[in-house]
Design an enzyme around this catalytic site. Structure first.
Site, PDB file in Angstrom:
ATOM      1  NE  ARG A  99       2.287  -2.030  -0.369  1.00  0.00           N
ATOM      2  CZ  ARG A  99       1.795  -1.043   0.367  1.00  0.00           C
ATOM      3  NH1 ARG A  99       0.580  -1.182   0.890  1.00  0.00           N
ATOM      4  NH2 ARG A  99       2.493   0.054   0.587  1.00  0.00           N
ATOM      5  CG  ASP A 125       4.021  -1.666   3.789  1.00  0.00           C
ATOM      6  OD1 ASP A 125       4.841  -2.474   3.318  1.00  0.00           O
ATOM      7  OD2 ASP A 125       4.297  -0.510   4.100  1.00  0.00           O
ATOM      8  CB  CYS A 177       2.777   0.583  -3.237  1.00  0.00           C
ATOM      9  SG  CYS A 177       4.446   0.295  -3.872  1.00  0.00           S
TER      10      CYS A 177
HETATM   11  P1  4NP Z   1       5.867  -0.890  -0.905  1.00  0.00           P
HETATM   12  O1  4NP Z   1       6.551  -1.327   0.474  1.00  0.00           O
HETATM   13  O2  4NP Z   1       5.132   0.410  -0.630  1.00  0.00           O
HETATM   14  O3  4NP Z   1       4.937  -1.999  -1.184  1.00  0.00           O
HETATM   15  O4  4NP Z   1       6.980  -0.733  -1.914  1.00  0.00           O
HETATM   16  C1  4NP Z   1       7.355  -0.464   1.238  1.00  0.00           C
HETATM   17  C2  4NP Z   1       8.658  -0.252   0.879  1.00  0.00           C
HETATM   18  C3  4NP Z   1       9.466   0.576   1.646  1.00  0.00           C
HETATM   19  C4  4NP Z   1       8.957   1.179   2.774  1.00  0.00           C
HETATM   20  C5  4NP Z   1       7.645   0.966   3.132  1.00  0.00           C
HETATM   21  C6  4NP Z   1       6.840   0.154   2.358  1.00  0.00           C
HETATM   22  N1  4NP Z   1       9.792   1.986   3.579  1.00  0.00           N
HETATM   23  O5  4NP Z   1       9.342   2.398   4.646  1.00  0.00           O
HETATM   24  O6  4NP Z   1      10.941   2.243   3.185  1.00  0.00           O
END
Ligand code: 4NP
Length: 171
Positions: free
Chosen positions: A17, A129, A11
């Site tokens: 995710r 997300d 991800c």
């Molecule tokens: P992930 O979610 O990609 O599912 O782990 C996110 C975690 C952090 C961020 C964006 C999405 N961020 O912008 O820091």
């Protein structure tokens, strides 16, 4: 034992995710008695969260579903992972672009797929997300990951002729 099938879930941040996908899929592999056949990892395309624990909200979601993300520490997807893994399942189209961008000689595109290609109800083929939303977004991610992991495992059991191994685990 033959070489394990190496799977990586990817991800953006590797705190929401893909860590969940890793523990949900691993749970299904364990339940099927196939843990010797798989090596399962996760990572993020971004570097912001390297070394961090999973997001508190995702840890709580996992716990409500009898799974644990307590041991997770975030890592970043590396170009070498394209060669090292057999299957790379990305959560959204932006992850897909970012991973394919690292494939400089266009060698590995066939290994990289949207995870939700395996979802019986795929919507737009992306796992939304949840990071900037509320608890319901995390629960929705869980529901998507749960049913998609089921179907993914069935497809891999079929592709790698593991049906007899599943049956012997049931015996
Ligand atoms: P992930 O979610 O990609 O599912 O782990 C996110 C975690 C952090 C961020 C964006 C999405 N961020 O912008 O820091």
């Amino acid at each position: 034992m033959s070489t394990p099938i190496r799977i990586q879930f990817v991800c953006l941040g590797n705190i929401c995710r893909s860590p969940l996908a890793k523990v949900v899929f691993r749970d299904k592999v364990d339940e099927a008695g196939l843990d010797d056949h798989f090596e399962i990892a996760s990572s993020g395309t971004g570097s912001w969260h390297i070394g961090d624990t999973a997001d508190d909200r995702m840890r709580a979601t996992a716990e409500r579903n009898d799974l644990s993300l307590e041991e997770h520490r975030a890592s970043q997807f590396a170009a070498e992972d394209l060669a090292a893994y057999d299957h790379i399942f990305v959560m959204d189209k932006s992850n897909l672009n970012d991973v394919l961008h690292l494939d400089e000689d266009d060698e590995y595109g066939g290994k990289v797929r949207l995870f939700r290609e395996f979802d019986p109800e795929p919507d737009d083929y992306q796992v939304p997300d949840p990071y900037h939303g509320g608890r319901r977004g995390f629960e929705r991610v869980y529901d998507i990951v749960e049913r998609t992991s089921d179907m993914l495992l069935h497809r891999l059991v079929d592709e790698y002729d593991l049906e007899d191994e599943v049956r012997s685990a049931d015996a």
